[in-house]
Design a protein around this motif. Structure first.
Motif, PDB file in Angstrom:
ATOM      1  N   GLN A  86      -0.229   2.742   4.218  1.00 20.84           N
ATOM      2  CA  GLN A  86      -0.004   4.303   3.629  1.00 20.84           C
ATOM      3  C   GLN A  86       0.408   4.572   2.112  1.00 20.84           C
ATOM      4  N   SER A  87       1.081   3.883   1.329  1.00 17.29           N
ATOM      5  CA  SER A  87       1.772   2.891   0.180  1.00 17.29           C
ATOM      6  C   SER A  87       1.468   1.708  -0.361  1.00 17.29           C
ATOM      7  N   GLY A  88       1.293   1.872  -1.919  1.00 20.07           N
ATOM      8  CA  GLY A  88       1.799   0.657  -1.739  1.00 20.07           C
ATOM      9  C   GLY A  88       0.142  -0.560  -2.158  1.00 20.07           C
ATOM     10  N   SER A  89       0.030  -1.213  -2.142  1.00 18.30           N
ATOM     11  CA  SER A  89      -0.945  -1.837  -2.890  1.00 18.30           C
ATOM     12  C   SER A  89      -1.685  -3.741  -2.506  1.00 18.30           C
ATOM     13  N   VAL A  90      -2.728  -4.100  -1.934  1.00 15.55           N
ATOM     14  CA  VAL A  90      -2.274  -5.705  -0.726  1.00 15.55           C
ATOM     15  C   VAL A  90      -3.884  -5.552  -1.800  1.00 15.55           C
ATOM     16  N   THR A  91      -3.919  -6.756  -2.749  1.00 20.37           N
ATOM     17  CA  THR A  91      -5.027  -7.720  -2.933  1.00 20.37           C
ATOM     18  C   THR A  91      -4.868  -8.753  -2.828  1.00 20.37           C
ATOM     19  N   VAL A  92      -6.111  -9.609  -2.507  1.00 19.98           N
ATOM     20  CA  VAL A  92      -6.491 -10.890  -1.963  1.00 19.98           C
ATOM     21  C   VAL A  92      -7.806 -11.692  -2.726  1.00 19.98           C
ATOM     22  N   ALA A  93      -7.236 -12.453  -3.526  1.00 17.74           N
ATOM     23  CA  ALA A  93      -8.324 -13.077  -4.340  1.00 17.74           C
ATOM     24  C   ALA A  93      -7.928 -11.876  -5.620  1.00 17.74           C
ATOM     25  N   GLY A  94      -7.272 -11.468  -6.194  1.00 21.36           N
ATOM     26  CA  GLY A  94      -7.538 -10.955  -7.449  1.00 21.36           C
ATOM     27  C   GLY A  94      -8.595  -8.968  -7.105  1.00 21.36           C
TER      28      GLY A  94
END
Length: 259
Positions: A59-67
């Motif tokens: 719902q908020s914040g960020s998720v990154t995988v391999a950039g």
């Protein structure tokens, strides 16, 4: 070490108006690292796994995988769960090939590369002690053998990230320890990034480079413990005072988190 998987200040709930499953959750896992996530029941460990693989979106914040920011299911991830979920009407080899029949770009290449893909599956089975078991159906395999096949299925498309959600929880103690060694050797050979969600503190300490302890719901990381036991580790290390001290330390953090 640069972050291969990163969750930053993530908040997430399952549905509008429901309580948060995780709150201000931040975690970074480096490429090639073996991380374990532990914590009280219901603390959001499995939610973390779903967020990191694009099965849920925060719902908020960020998720990154391999950039790359996660906005859809992560194709470079493989997943294995507590239940092997092998299709009973398909042979073990056919179960391993199933992801390649579904996910692009492998799906488009299946007819042309089927022999190559079948050889890859057989090599994976051999690497976990299931040589010559490919023609058997899941119901002809023991629980431990089914879980080995499930791990192979998670690796068949050669993922860069392997997510394990309580994969050994339903097995007896001896089989569980055998599979610890299987995943230890697979990770060492393939240099794959692994995130293991588990309730078993011995399992976490034996396998991981770092263990993250989560709080009670809504979950967030409250402790990050580096495991400096030398590698390669064999099962004898689990009987040493150094190992037991780490397990007791982590248990104390979880007891405190539950209060």
């Amino acid at each position: 070490m640069s972050a291969f998987v990163s969750l930053h200040n993530v908040n997430h709930a399952y549905g509008a108006g429901t309580a948060l499953a995780v709150e201000n959750l931040s975690i970074e896992v480096g490429e090639g690292e073996f991380a374990a996530v532990v914590g009280p029941s219901g603390c959001g460990k499995s939610t973390l796994m779903k967020l990191a693989t694009g099965l849920q979106f925060p719902q908020s914040g960020s998720v990154t995988v391999a950039g790359d920011r996660v906005t859809k299911p992560v194709k470079i991830a493989g997943m294995a769960f507590q239940a092997p979920t092998l299709l009973p009407w398909r042979s073990t080899l056919e179960n391993l090939l199933l992801p390649l029949e579904i996910v692009e770009p492998h799906r488009s290449e299946m007819r042309r590369r089927k022999v190559e893909f079948a050889a890859r599956a057989k090599n994976l089975l051999a690497s976990v002690g299931l040589r010559d078991q490919g023609d058997k159906f899941p119901w002809e395999l023991s629980g431990g053998m089914q879980q080995r096949a499930s791990l192979c299925r998670a690796l068949i498309h050669e993922p860069k990230l392997l997510m394990l959600d309580e994969p050994f929880g339903a097995l007896d103690a001896f089989t569980r320890e055998e599979l610890w060694c299987v995943i230890r050797d697979l990770q060492a050979a393939r240099k794959i990034t692994v995130i293991l969600v588990t309730h078993d503190l011995r399992e976490a300490v034996f396998l991981a480079d770092r263990v993250f302890v989560m709080s009670s719901r809504p979950g967030r990381v409250i402790v990050e413990r580096k495991i400096e036991l030398p590698r390669p580790r064999d099962l004898e290390v689990t009987f040493t005072p150094e190992f037991q001290d780490i397990v007791h330390e982590l248990r104390a953090h979880i007891v405190k988190a539950r209060q």
